[in-house]
Scaffold this motif. Sequence first.
Motif, PDB file in Angstrom:
ATOM      1  N   ALA A 199     -24.625 -70.795  51.727  1.00  0.00           N
ATOM      2  CA  ALA A 199     -23.267 -70.561  50.983  1.00  0.00           C
ATOM      3  C   ALA A 199     -23.263 -69.501  49.910  1.00  0.00           C
ATOM      4  N   VAL A 200     -24.651 -69.236  49.528  1.00  0.00           N
ATOM      5  CA  VAL A 200     -24.785 -68.369  48.284  1.00  0.00           C
ATOM      6  C   VAL A 200     -24.958 -66.919  48.768  1.00  0.00           C
ATOM      7  N   ASN A 201     -24.209 -65.894  48.163  1.00  0.00           N
ATOM      8  CA  ASN A 201     -24.323 -64.559  48.568  1.00  0.00           C
ATOM      9  C   ASN A 201     -25.508 -64.043  47.562  1.00  0.00           C
ATOM     10  N   ILE A 202     -26.250 -63.155  48.258  1.00  0.00           N
ATOM     11  CA  ILE A 202     -27.650 -62.829  47.302  1.00  0.00           C
ATOM     12  C   ILE A 202     -27.073 -61.822  45.788  1.00  0.00           C
ATOM     13  N   LEU A 203     -25.900 -61.482  46.103  1.00  0.00           N
ATOM     14  CA  LEU A 203     -25.397 -60.701  44.796  1.00  0.00           C
ATOM     15  C   LEU A 203     -24.899 -61.642  43.689  1.00  0.00           C
ATOM     16  N   ASP A 204     -24.117 -62.533  44.377  1.00  0.00           N
ATOM     17  CA  ASP A 204     -23.778 -63.875  43.290  1.00  0.00           C
ATOM     18  C   ASP A 204     -24.881 -64.379  42.675  1.00  0.00           C
ATOM     19  N   VAL A 231     -28.995 -63.317  37.114  1.00  0.00           N
ATOM     20  CA  VAL A 231     -30.297 -62.839  36.895  1.00  0.00           C
ATOM     21  C   VAL A 231     -30.390 -61.550  36.110  1.00  0.00           C
ATOM     22  N   ALA A 232     -29.927 -60.474  36.537  1.00  0.00           N
ATOM     23  CA  ALA A 232     -29.765 -59.364  35.979  1.00  0.00           C
ATOM     24  C   ALA A 232     -29.167 -59.603  34.305  1.00  0.00           C
ATOM     25  N   THR A 269     -31.250 -52.399  31.631  1.00  0.00           N
ATOM     26  CA  THR A 269     -30.932 -53.521  31.949  1.00  0.00           C
ATOM     27  C   THR A 269     -29.398 -53.829  32.166  1.00  0.00           C
ATOM     28  N   VAL A 270     -28.662 -52.916  31.311  1.00  0.00           N
ATOM     29  CA  VAL A 270     -27.157 -53.069  31.191  1.00  0.00           C
ATOM     30  C   VAL A 270     -26.600 -52.381  32.521  1.00  0.00           C
ATOM     31  N   ARG A 271     -27.429 -51.188  32.865  1.00  0.00           N
ATOM     32  CA  ARG A 271     -26.914 -50.353  33.890  1.00  0.00           C
ATOM     33  C   ARG A 271     -26.907 -51.364  35.341  1.00  0.00           C
ATOM     34  N   ILE A 272     -28.205 -52.021  35.242  1.00  0.00           N
ATOM     35  CA  ILE A 272     -28.538 -52.756  36.399  1.00  0.00           C
ATOM     36  C   ILE A 272     -27.417 -53.876  36.559  1.00  0.00           C
ATOM     37  N   TYR A 273     -27.244 -54.444  35.502  1.00  0.00           N
ATOM     38  CA  TYR A 273     -26.190 -55.621  35.466  1.00  0.00           C
ATOM     39  C   TYR A 273     -24.845 -55.082  35.990  1.00  0.00           C
ATOM     40  N   GLU A 274     -24.486 -53.940  35.538  1.00  0.00           N
ATOM     41  CA  GLU A 274     -23.129 -53.467  35.798  1.00  0.00           C
ATOM     42  C   GLU A 274     -23.202 -52.868  37.356  1.00  0.00           C
ATOM     43  N   ALA A 275     -24.229 -52.453  37.796  1.00  0.00           N
ATOM     44  CA  ALA A 275     -24.516 -51.893  39.111  1.00  0.00           C
ATOM     45  C   ALA A 275     -24.233 -53.146  40.140  1.00  0.00           C
ATOM     46  N   LEU A 276     -24.992 -54.192  39.747  1.00  0.00           N
ATOM     47  CA  LEU A 276     -24.882 -55.372  40.704  1.00  0.00           C
ATOM     48  C   LEU A 276     -23.390 -56.186  40.631  1.00  0.00           C
ATOM     49  N   GLN A 277     -22.809 -55.981  39.420  1.00  0.00           N
ATOM     50  CA  GLN A 277     -21.436 -56.422  39.527  1.00  0.00           C
ATOM     51  C   GLN A 277     -20.522 -55.529  40.263  1.00  0.00           C
ATOM     52  N   GLY A 319     -18.846 -50.746  45.489  1.00  0.00           N
ATOM     53  CA  GLY A 319     -19.927 -49.627  45.189  1.00  0.00           C
ATOM     54  C   GLY A 319     -19.571 -48.494  46.186  1.00  0.00           C
ATOM     55  N   VAL A 320     -20.106 -47.398  45.873  1.00  0.00           N
ATOM     56  CA  VAL A 320     -19.838 -46.025  46.482  1.00  0.00           C
ATOM     57  C   VAL A 320     -21.084 -45.581  47.041  1.00  0.00           C
ATOM     58  N   PRO A 321     -21.193 -44.585  48.284  1.00  0.00           N
ATOM     59  CA  PRO A 321     -22.302 -44.212  48.655  1.00  0.00           C
ATOM     60  C   PRO A 321     -23.289 -43.649  47.513  1.00  0.00           C
ATOM     61  N   GLY A 322     -24.775 -43.984  47.640  1.00  0.00           N
ATOM     62  CA  GLY A 322     -25.313 -43.303  46.631  1.00  0.00           C
ATOM     63  C   GLY A 322     -25.487 -44.740  45.486  1.00  0.00           C
ATOM     64  N   ASP A 323     -24.927 -45.533  45.382  1.00  0.00           N
ATOM     65  CA  ASP A 323     -25.045 -46.704  44.361  1.00  0.00           C
ATOM     66  C   ASP A 323     -26.374 -47.418  44.454  1.00  0.00           C
ATOM     67  N   LEU A 324     -26.620 -47.717  45.823  1.00  0.00           N
ATOM     68  CA  LEU A 324     -27.969 -48.448  46.046  1.00  0.00           C
ATOM     69  C   LEU A 324     -28.973 -47.572  45.654  1.00  0.00           C
ATOM     70  N   THR A 325     -29.084 -46.177  46.190  1.00  0.00           N
ATOM     71  CA  THR A 325     -30.405 -45.391  45.553  1.00  0.00           C
ATOM     72  C   THR A 325     -30.338 -45.605  43.968  1.00  0.00           C
ATOM     73  N   ARG A 326     -29.263 -45.193  43.160  1.00  0.00           N
ATOM     74  CA  ARG A 326     -29.277 -45.145  41.926  1.00  0.00           C
ATOM     75  C   ARG A 326     -29.677 -46.414  41.488  1.00  0.00           C
ATOM     76  N   LEU A 327     -29.287 -47.783  41.909  1.00  0.00           N
ATOM     77  CA  LEU A 327     -29.796 -48.996  41.388  1.00  0.00           C
ATOM     78  C   LEU A 327     -31.305 -48.955  41.608  1.00  0.00           C
ATOM     79  N   ALA A 328     -31.618 -48.694  42.768  1.00  0.00           N
ATOM     80  CA  ALA A 328     -33.197 -48.977  42.988  1.00  0.00           C
ATOM     81  C   ALA A 328     -33.890 -47.842  42.162  1.00  0.00           C
ATOM     82  N   HIS A 329     -33.510 -46.563  41.698  1.00  0.00           N
ATOM     83  CA  HIS A 329     -34.005 -45.688  40.550  1.00  0.00           C
ATOM     84  C   HIS A 329     -34.007 -46.339  39.336  1.00  0.00           C
TER      85      HIS A 329
END
Lengths: 164, 429
Positions: free
Chosen positions: B327-332, B337-338, B356-364, B371-381
């Motif tokens: 029932a719980v989505n991992i992003l939720d 956590v972030a 940590t602010v950027r990570i929180y915003e990216a996950l939101q 999200g747009v293509p490239g966001d996942l890589t940016r988050l990881a970086h």
Amino acid sequence: MDNTMTLTKKVALIHSFEPEPDAAVNILLTLQQATKDAYVDEASARLVADYVGLTLANIYELVSYYPALNEQPQARYVLTFCHSAPCAVSDNGFIEKTLHQILGIDEGQVTDDGLLAYQGVACVGACEQAPFIKIKDHIFPNLTTDKIQQLVADLKAGHFDDIL
Amino acid sequence: MITRQPLTSRFGRVKDITDVAAYEQLQGYEGLNQVLDATETQNLNTLIEGALWSRSGNGTNVAVDCQEVLTNEAETKYIICNADEGEPGTFKDKALLRSDPLAVIEGMTIAAYLTHAQVGYIYVRGEFRDLILELMQTIENCRAAHLLGKSIFDVPGFDFDIKISESAGAYVCQEPAALFNAMSGATGRPGGRVTPTKAGFYKQPTLVEDAETFANLPVLYRLGAKAYQSLGTSESGGTKLVCLTGQVKNRGLFEVPIGLELTTILNDPEFGGGSQDGTPFKFIHLGGQSGMILPAENITDLIYSPEALQAEHLTMGTGAIVAATEAVNILDYLVPVARFFMDESCGKCPACRIGTVRIYEALQTLQKQEGVPGDLTRLAHMVDHVASQASCFVGQVVANPIFSAMAAFPEEFKAGVDWQAEVVKEVPW
Ligand code: SF4
Ligand code: FES
């Protein structure tokens, strides 16, 4: 703070601690909790600074750094809810929405009568009782929308005046 | 027959938890008595053979730490019980202080005897007014019974007393450097690395442990090294307090023998009892917010012991285990956590403060499926950047929950991206 504690009482409380910098947080927390508005006003901050040998700026740095110390007067009842992940898994997200609806204020604002406010906080160790609201030391566990409505009504009616 | 759950055996059985006599009737101070009857070498050997590891999540061997504080000469040595416990999903130390504070005090007193320390502190969240008042009363009662103060148990030179230091809440104070600053009246920010056993509080040799570790000492000395160690595994003696939260049926505090299967802890009716709605678990978050997120299918063979978890690059952490079903989505799950790391960043290192602010915003953004293509890589970086540039554990551990979640549930992260949207090329730093 001033309207609830006489200067003599305040000074007596401060003097019950050791006059050392490491007592500053203990004193500030105790003072804050002993007063109705639950915040560190400037006069008190000055008294503490002089007593423990820190500057007023030092004291305000502590007050602004720590979430448990308040710079502004607080509502009579601050309803805190947990916004950490374990409680989110226990579906406590409705608490904030419900309070917003019932009270018509945003998080951190105070109702016009000065009675109520709500605030999200990090884990307070009551995760097993989520969804809960904490007011001072008291936990209201396993809440539903109805129970929150009842709680707010009870608070307004003064039913918890003796324990909170 | 010894109890399999010595840490919680007194819970709920004493009317007045501050009462020394009631504590003594339930084997209280038997541990310290054993210590006083033995030689220094015997006592240290007991500690080594009992294989007591710190329960605070830092993974140190208590015998080694005690020995270091003992051998470092100084006029004043400190024993600090860090019971601030800011790790979300953790409430074991509060439970110990609320239900059996004398066990923690006896443990600190034993540690003081072993290390020749004279001054103890219990660092505890100031907002728990009732708990602090009870602790003060307990300490007073100990002084009256000559269990704290000068010549404890009439042993000449065995002087030890405990003060309470109130915390106003900062997760970073789990870092000893920040803790010592906070306790001395400065803001609780870390100011460089410290080795507490050499130059800790006020630069003196200091033993810092959590309440659970101290509560283990009386048990270890009362039972003896062999019996104590046999409660756990050959490498890690004793039991562990586990906090189960989330969607387990029986949320709460459990004392488990070290070496139990993780699935037993989650599913056995004696412990977690499975999920609330009977559906299988999807993931668990092990050890606190700073721990790894594991898909449920990967934990079937896991043993809950420091050594077995370490072999899988995992830790017990503080003993927190959050469990969630499909029932719980991992992003939720990850957004709060972030947020925790963002809120708790003390602001000293720019990478942690801003990252940590950027990570929180990216996950939101991903949570809202914007999200747009490239966001996942940016988050990881960004996560990589924060973890590598942070000067204390708070920033360093952000990577654990996020990368483990990305590895476990890549599809849910991808579903947060609108793959038709235009690629945004942006250098994150
Ligand atoms: S890593 Fe974060 S919490 Fe730690 S010192 Fe740097 S800014 Fe502060
Ligand atoms: S996570 Fe909400 S009270 Fe602990």
